[in-house]
Design a protein around this motif. Structure first.
Motif, PDB file in Angstrom:
ATOM      1  N   THR A   1       0.838  -1.200   0.000  1.00 61.04           N
ATOM      2  CA  THR A   1       0.000   0.000   0.000  1.00 61.04           C
ATOM      3  C   THR A   1       0.874   1.251   0.000  1.00 61.04           C
ATOM      4  O   THR A   1       1.726   1.422   0.876  1.00 61.04           O
ATOM      5  N   PHE A   2       0.657   2.090  -0.992  1.00 56.21           N
ATOM      6  CA  PHE A   2       1.287   3.401  -1.053  1.00 56.21           C
ATOM      7  C   PHE A   2       0.332   4.410  -0.430  1.00 56.21           C
ATOM      8  O   PHE A   2      -0.813   4.542  -0.872  1.00 56.21           O
ATOM      9  N   GLU A   3       0.787   5.120   0.583  1.00 50.01           N
ATOM     10  CA  GLU A   3      -0.023   6.140   1.239  1.00 50.01           C
ATOM     11  C   GLU A   3       0.655   7.498   1.065  1.00 50.01           C
ATOM     12  O   GLU A   3       1.648   7.793   1.730  1.00 50.01           O
ATOM     13  N   GLN A   4       0.137   8.276   0.118  1.00 50.26           N
ATOM     14  CA  GLN A   4       0.679   9.609  -0.148  1.00 50.26           C
ATOM     15  C   GLN A   4       2.199   9.563  -0.348  1.00 50.26           C
ATOM     16  O   GLN A   4       2.944  10.421   0.137  1.00 50.26           O
TER      17      GLN A   4
ATOM     18  N   GLY B   1       5.456  10.379   2.710  1.00 51.51           N
ATOM     19  CA  GLY B   1       4.392   9.388   2.808  1.00 51.51           C
ATOM     20  C   GLY B   1       4.892   8.078   3.377  1.00 51.51           C
ATOM     21  O   GLY B   1       6.011   7.978   3.890  1.00 51.51           O
TER      22      GLY B   1
ATOM     23  N   SER C   1      -2.885   0.638  -3.945  1.00 57.41           N
ATOM     24  CA  SER C   1      -2.701  -0.660  -3.300  1.00 57.41           C
ATOM     25  C   SER C   1      -2.530  -1.752  -4.341  1.00 57.41           C
ATOM     26  O   SER C   1      -3.087  -1.679  -5.434  1.00 57.41           O
TER      27      SER C   1
ATOM     28  N   ASP D   1      -1.334   7.337  -3.897  1.00 59.27           N
ATOM     29  CA  ASP D   1      -2.182   6.451  -3.105  1.00 59.27           C
ATOM     30  C   ASP D   1      -2.559   5.271  -3.996  1.00 59.27           C
ATOM     31  O   ASP D   1      -3.286   5.442  -4.980  1.00 59.27           O
TER      32      ASP D   1
ATOM     33  N   ASN E   1       2.730  12.112  -4.129  1.00 57.70           N
ATOM     34  CA  ASN E   1       1.529  11.800  -3.342  1.00 57.70           C
ATOM     35  C   ASN E   1       0.716  10.639  -3.921  1.00 57.70           C
ATOM     36  O   ASN E   1      -0.483  10.766  -4.187  1.00 57.70           O
TER      37      ASN E   1
END
Length: 276
Positions: A11-14, A68, A35, A33, A31
């Motif tokens: 998961t990439f979060e920002q 992030g 998955s 977002d 940034n």
């Protein structure tokens, strides 16, 4: 995607990534977002410089985000294996067999298990007869198959193909895609990085990048066929010419024939045309 396990493995979060290029800071990712779900084939598309390979290396753990968070909820090692664009990057052994064996030894596989796992992986990619040939004598396509064999032997949770077909001839490219499709059918998670749009048709989802920004996530059909207010698909908005199959289907639609589902491959188009 409705029946797919929605467990997010990566998961990439920002997530952002800044690099120093010739003394000048440059933002490679902005940034993000996104998955990657268990068992899915997620294709990441974009032109050169869009941030695709940076995203792949962050997912593989080779780079750390400069902004992030990246979460990996995989629970076993090796979590991820990365197949590079240039197969020479990962070549470490004098022969294909030695190359795969060295990789397994690095992962701590027992000496008793290494030979059988190495030979089985080489068999799966069609290199068993060349197991003891000089690695330097392999063609570019065979070296890429060897890189994949090393990943297969390691049995990772996620396979990342970072433009792994871009340097290959059509026949070798088709062989790599065939292996990836088989892995996916068997339940493997695939993160496929490419700017070759005809490769998107095998994906469960497509994520498109432009100048480090995530511009699109959705199905291949939506990427090619959904038209925006400007009269263009996301594919065209990113500066790509749609594959021939997509262009041909659009002409059919303009002339009043809309096959359902909309074809993505030449084979699907042939069936649609034969049904006219």
């Amino acid at each position: 995607m409705e029946s797919m396990d929605r467990t997010a493995l990566i998961t990439f979060e920002q997530v952002s990534y800044h690099i120093d290029h010739a003394g000048t800071p440059r933002i490679a990712l902005r940034n993000i977002d996104l998955s990657v779900y268990r068992g899915e084939w997620l294709a990441v598309a974009g032109t050169n410089g869009s941030g695709k390979s940076t995203l792949a290396k962050i997912a593989a753990g080779l780079y750390s985000p400069t902004g992030g968070n990246l979460k990996r909820s995989i629970g076993r090692e090796p979590a991820v294996q990365l197949i590079f664009q240039n197969p020479e990057t990962a070549l470490i052994g004098e022969t294909p067999y030695e190359d795969v064996c060295l990789g397994l030894a690095n992962f701590g596989v027992s000496n008793e298990d290494i030979p059988s796992r190495a030979l089985d992986a080489l068999r799966q990619v069609g290199l068993a007869q060349l197991a003891h040939a000089p690695a330097a004598s392999l063609s570019g396509g065979q070296k890429q198959l060897l890189a994949i064999a090393g990943c297969l032997a390691a049995e990772p949770a996620v396979y990342i193909f970072d433009e792994a077909t871009s340097m290959l001839d059509p026949q070798a490219r088709e062989g790599i895609i065939h292996i990836a499709r088989r892995l996916h059918r068997e339940g493997a998670t695939i993160l496929w990085i490419t700017q070759l749009l005809d490769e998107l048709v095998w994906a469960d989802r497509v994520a498109a990048l432009e100048e480090g920004r995530l511009r699109f996530t959705g199905t291949s059909r939506a990427f090619f066929y959904e038209i925006g207010d400007d009269g263009m698909s996301c594919c065209e908005q990113l500066g790509f010419a749609p594959p021939y199959t997509i262009q041909a289907v659009r002409q059919l639609v303009k002339h009043g024939y809309r096959p359902e589902p909309l074809p993505l491959t030449p084979e699907q188009l042939g069936k649609a045309v034969s049904a006219l």
